[in-house]
Scaffold this active site. Sequence first.
Site, mmCIF file in Angstrom:
data_model
loop_
_atom_site.group_PDB
_atom_site.id
_atom_site.type_symbol
_atom_site.label_atom_id
_atom_site.label_comp_id
_atom_site.label_asym_id
_atom_site.label_seq_id
_atom_site.Cartn_x
_atom_site.Cartn_y
_atom_site.Cartn_z
ATOM 1 N N SER A 3 -28.222 87.096 28.845
ATOM 2 C CA SER A 3 -27.641 86.954 30.170
ATOM 3 C C SER A 3 -27.701 85.552 30.756
ATOM 4 O O SER A 3 -26.990 85.268 31.724
ATOM 5 C CB SER A 3 -28.322 87.926 31.144
ATOM 6 O OG SER A 3 -29.706 87.630 31.249
ATOM 7 N N HIS B 72 -23.988 93.119 29.549
ATOM 8 C CA HIS B 72 -23.001 92.060 29.762
ATOM 9 C C HIS B 72 -21.878 92.085 28.731
ATOM 10 O O HIS B 72 -21.071 91.161 28.682
ATOM 11 C CB HIS B 72 -23.694 90.696 29.729
ATOM 12 C CG HIS B 72 -24.639 90.488 30.862
ATOM 13 N ND1 HIS B 72 -24.246 89.991 32.092
ATOM 14 C CD2 HIS B 72 -25.984 90.735 30.969
ATOM 15 C CE1 HIS B 72 -25.291 89.927 32.891
ATOM 16 N NE2 HIS B 72 -26.351 90.373 32.247
ATOM 17 N N LYS C 270 -21.901 95.374 36.364
ATOM 18 C CA LYS C 270 -21.115 94.254 35.850
ATOM 19 C C LYS C 270 -19.640 94.677 35.806
ATOM 20 O O LYS C 270 -18.995 94.766 36.822
ATOM 21 C CB LYS C 270 -21.619 93.821 34.473
ATOM 22 C CG LYS C 270 -22.881 92.975 34.510
ATOM 23 C CD LYS C 270 -24.132 93.767 34.719
ATOM 24 C CE LYS C 270 -25.383 92.931 34.692
ATOM 25 N NZ LYS C 270 -26.588 93.711 34.976
#
Length: 394
Positions: free
Chosen positions: A182, A210, A241
């Site tokens: 990340s 992610h 996300k």
Amino acid sequence: MDLFKKCRDYKVPQQVKALGYYPYFKAIQSAQDTEVTIEGQRAIMIGSNNYLGLTNDPRVKEAAVRAVERYGTGCTGSRFLNGTLEIHEELEYRLARFQRRQAALVFSTGFQTNLGAISALVRKGDWVIIDRDDHASIVDGCRLSFGKNVKFKHNDPDDLDRVLASAGRRAGKLVVVDGVFSMLGDVCELAAIARVSRQHGARLMVDDAHAIGVLGAHGRGTAEHSGVEDQVDIVMGTFSKSFASLGGFIASDTDVIEYVKHHGRSMIFSAAMPPAAVATVLAALDIIEQEPERREWLWANVRKMKEGLARLGFDTGTSQTPIIPIIIGDDLKTFRLWRALLENGVYTNAAISPAVPPGMSLLRTSYMATHTSEQLDRVLEVFEKVGRSMGVIP
């Protein structure tokens, strides 16, 4: 000694605030979109994880409104007892189908997902082996387990092989890796890690927070991107996300999901995801499945920014994803650059140790499918202006 002495002695935030460079807990006064309002001024947002640009999508917002109208604002209880709604079960069915797994289980946050799943599965006598750069939620999930915790060198299958060999054949073994890391935006060497895990009889869990919605031909994440979906035992994902909401999930075999459902303390003893959050995820999942062009827009923007920042002379590390770090190295200079960018209408994130290794202080930038070329051109202009004035680039 007074327990609170450490609190009174902790002065770092006040010192940085006094310099005018404190970059954390900045209140946003508008919707999370490609532009936001901070301190009464507009800024281009390149510091969020809103990869597909869905947080302000009318369809997603409307789904949340309808859910509140039908189910109310909250569940007031755990999934284990009174907190399971039919849309929780619908979401789990849809996620399992999307990930091509037998079953799925949702949690109230992504952090709780790793805490609950890892601590439930890893018991006394088991080993849990993680990448040195794995997310804090993975680290804490390991700490809560009763197994032996071991780290291997970042993205190094050979070092994983060494660690697994030391565990022996008799111990139960779980390898946990981030699909996309990340801070630096690099992608896990998943094919090699899967191969090594199988050779040692270890199970493999991938935190794809992610990557889902971003990587893979259908947005299923790192395993699809790497061509090893059948070699990953558990996929973990978050809703904060690409899914524009809050929560998390794991997808795996039915037996694994049933076990975690009855042993995952962070799920059993937490209130269920509220209806609006669940409905938001369902609407976002529809868009992820039906609009693959969003990933194309995202990757076009990523290429533009990666090439543009490198051309200006910034160190962007080894990023292969929409997360593009600007590596500075010095903490104070990182804070000063962050402040100068914000004053010029660009919002980023400042990251220092322990979020990154010592001497690797950076600005974490990340991009959306919905950023316009004009917005990104403006970002590059500001980076060039500020970078040169501060001596970060020649």
